[in-house]
Design a protein around this motif. Structure first.
Motif, PDB file in Angstrom:
ATOM      1  N   ALA A   1      -3.538 -24.472 -79.187  1.00 35.33           N
ATOM      2  CA  ALA A   1      -2.917 -23.275 -78.784  1.00 35.33           C
ATOM      3  C   ALA A   1      -2.199 -23.592 -77.356  1.00 35.33           C
ATOM      4  CB  ALA A   1      -3.790 -22.163 -78.369  1.00 35.33           C
TER       5      ALA A   1
ATOM      6  N   LEU B   1      -0.838 -17.030 -83.777  1.00 40.72           N
ATOM      7  CA  LEU B   1       0.077 -16.061 -83.199  1.00 40.72           C
ATOM      8  C   LEU B   1       1.491 -16.708 -82.831  1.00 40.72           C
ATOM      9  CD1 LEU B   1      -1.333 -13.170 -81.243  1.00 40.72           C
ATOM     10  CD2 LEU B   1      -0.299 -12.835 -83.484  1.00 40.72           C
TER      11      LEU B   1
ATOM     12  N   ALA C   1       0.309 -14.121 -77.299  1.00 40.02           N
ATOM     13  CA  ALA C   1      -0.372 -15.324 -77.350  1.00 40.02           C
ATOM     14  C   ALA C   1      -0.726 -15.911 -75.780  1.00 40.02           C
ATOM     15  CB  ALA C   1       0.219 -16.345 -78.070  1.00 40.02           C
TER      16      ALA C   1
ATOM     17  N   ALA D   1      -4.409 -16.730 -80.393  1.00 36.23           N
ATOM     18  CA  ALA D   1      -3.126 -17.368 -79.706  1.00 36.23           C
ATOM     19  C   ALA D   1      -2.583 -18.310 -80.512  1.00 36.23           C
ATOM     20  CB  ALA D   1      -3.487 -17.808 -78.139  1.00 36.23           C
TER      21      ALA D   1
END
Length: 410
Positions: free
Chosen positions: A294, A238, A273, A235
């Motif tokens: 993330a 991305l 993600a 994630a």
């Protein structure tokens, strides 16, 4: 010709090296032979390169390897290694035809070999960046914030340790695979970072290297046991990679996050993600670094405009991440977030006593915050320090322009 060789190096070094290691079962022989092949290409290609440069390099490297074995006077004893293992070769060719078969990716075998428990995690990460993705030793050294000589010695020791340990070029069993997850994840993220923070050359980013790192994360996630670490890491890369088209302007210059055209972000990658993150937000173990990173990236991704960014929330996440990692780079990023949320002086206070030897990023952030605080003389000095340390030409131009703007306002 230099541009073509650089492109082939970045795109094919890892795969060619992996095929040579699979064939000869000797990392030192494979690496030296491939380096010799690239040197031969630089001398002989001229204005008419071969139709298939990677194939030419592989053939030449194999010849160089045979020459080295003969020179070692052990060709007869090593003759079985000169025959390509049929199964390995078939798997490699099948993967080249179908990249969707991650288990058969020879580069994954190479990554897992470099992530062997006999190596310290940082040595494993550095060696994988160097061998699998062909990142230059200088850039690996800057990524780890150590002098080049230190990194060169570390890489040499890691190679020798792998050779002495006799690490097999194979995918280990399930139990060993689980133990390799943290190191392989660290390696993949460092590779991604190298793509978006090239410390030398004239490119502001290397989206090809970053894209290869994203693919590496996908491959690892398919083969290794899944969980919050790999889901959050995928994630994270991305979300960061989704902004690649907006990071560079028409003139080739850097476009900072607040100034990026968000319509150019890859919103399909953002959606993927966010879907990966959703199950882990409540259930992931406390203090999972990749999850925290993330979530920070997600805050940027979901903000419709730069003005809508939830900087206080981002600053809180960075504080939690710093408590988990103790990383000076995290402190630097936290200072930026705090400056956005509370003002430049609050950000500058977090930079007091912080050290990032050899990196231009600390003085460049300090310069920006000093300029925002109206302390122009100190800002100019900090920009000068950053310019002296920066080895990337596009970033140097950006820093020089920011410094010139201060002169214009004086």
């Amino acid at each position: 010709m230099t541009a073509l060789l650089d492109e082939v190096w970045h795109d094919h070094w890892g795969r060619l090296l992996a095929l040579l290691v699979a064939q000869y079962r000797r990392l030192d022989l494979a690496e030296d032979a491939l380096a010799d092949a690239f040197e031969a290409a630089a001398r002989t290609w001229g204005d008419e390169p071969p139709r298939n440069p990677p194939a030419w390099l592989l053939t030449t490297a194999r010849r160089k390897a045979v020459d080295r074995l003969r020179a070692e006077a052990i060709a007869a004893r090593k003759q079985p290694l000169l025959v390509v293992d049929a199964r390995t070769q078939e798997e490699a060719e099948r993967h080249m035809a179908d990249p969707g078969e991650p288990v058969l990716d020879e580069r994954l075998r190479l990554v897992l070999m470099c992530a062997h428990p006999s190596l310290a995690p940082e040595s494993a990460a550095a060696l994988t960046l160097r061998l699998v993705l062909g990142v230059a030793t200088d850039d690996v050294a800057r990524l780890f914030l150590v002098p080049r000589a230190t990194m060169a010695a570390r890489l040499t020791r890691a190679r020798k340790k792998l050779a002495a340990t006799g690490v097999p070029f194979a995918v280990p069993g399930p139990d060993d695979l689980a133990a390799r997850v943290p190191v392989v994840a660290h390696v993949a993220y460092l590779a991604f970072t190298a793509g978006y923070a090239p410390t030398s050359g004239d490119q502001p980013l290397r989206a090809d290297l970053a894209g290869e790192a994203v693919r590496l994360v996908r491959v690892v996630r398919e083969v290794l046991p899944r969980g919050p670490v790999l889901d959050a890491l995928l994630a994270l890369v991305l979300l960061q990679h989704s902004r690649r088209d907006a990071r560079v302007g028409p003139d080739g210059g850097l476009v900072l996050l607040p100034d990026q055209d968000r319509s150019r972000w890859r919103h399909d990658e953002i959606a993927e993600a966010l879907a990966l993150l959703t199950p882990w937000v409540a259930d992931a173990p406390a203090g999972t670094p990749y999850l925290l990173e993330a979530l920070i990236a997600a805050e940027h991704a979901v903000a419709p405009t730069a003005e809508d960014t939830a900087w206080p929330r981002i600053a809180e996440l960075y504080a939690e991440l710093e408590a988990v990692t103790g990383s000076p780079v995290v402190r630097l990023n936290r200072a930026v977030a705090v400056a956005e949320a509370e003002g430049p002086l609050a950000g500058l206070a977090l930079l007091d006593g912080l050290g990032l030897p050899g990196s231009h990023r600390l003085p460049s952030v300090r310069a920006e915050l000093l300029a925002r605080a109206g302390r122009d003389d100190e800002a100019r000095a900090a920009y000068d320090e950053a310019l002296a340390l920066c080895g990337n030409e596009v970033e140097r131009q950006h820093l020089a322009a920011r410094r010139s703007a201060l002169e214009g306002g004086a």
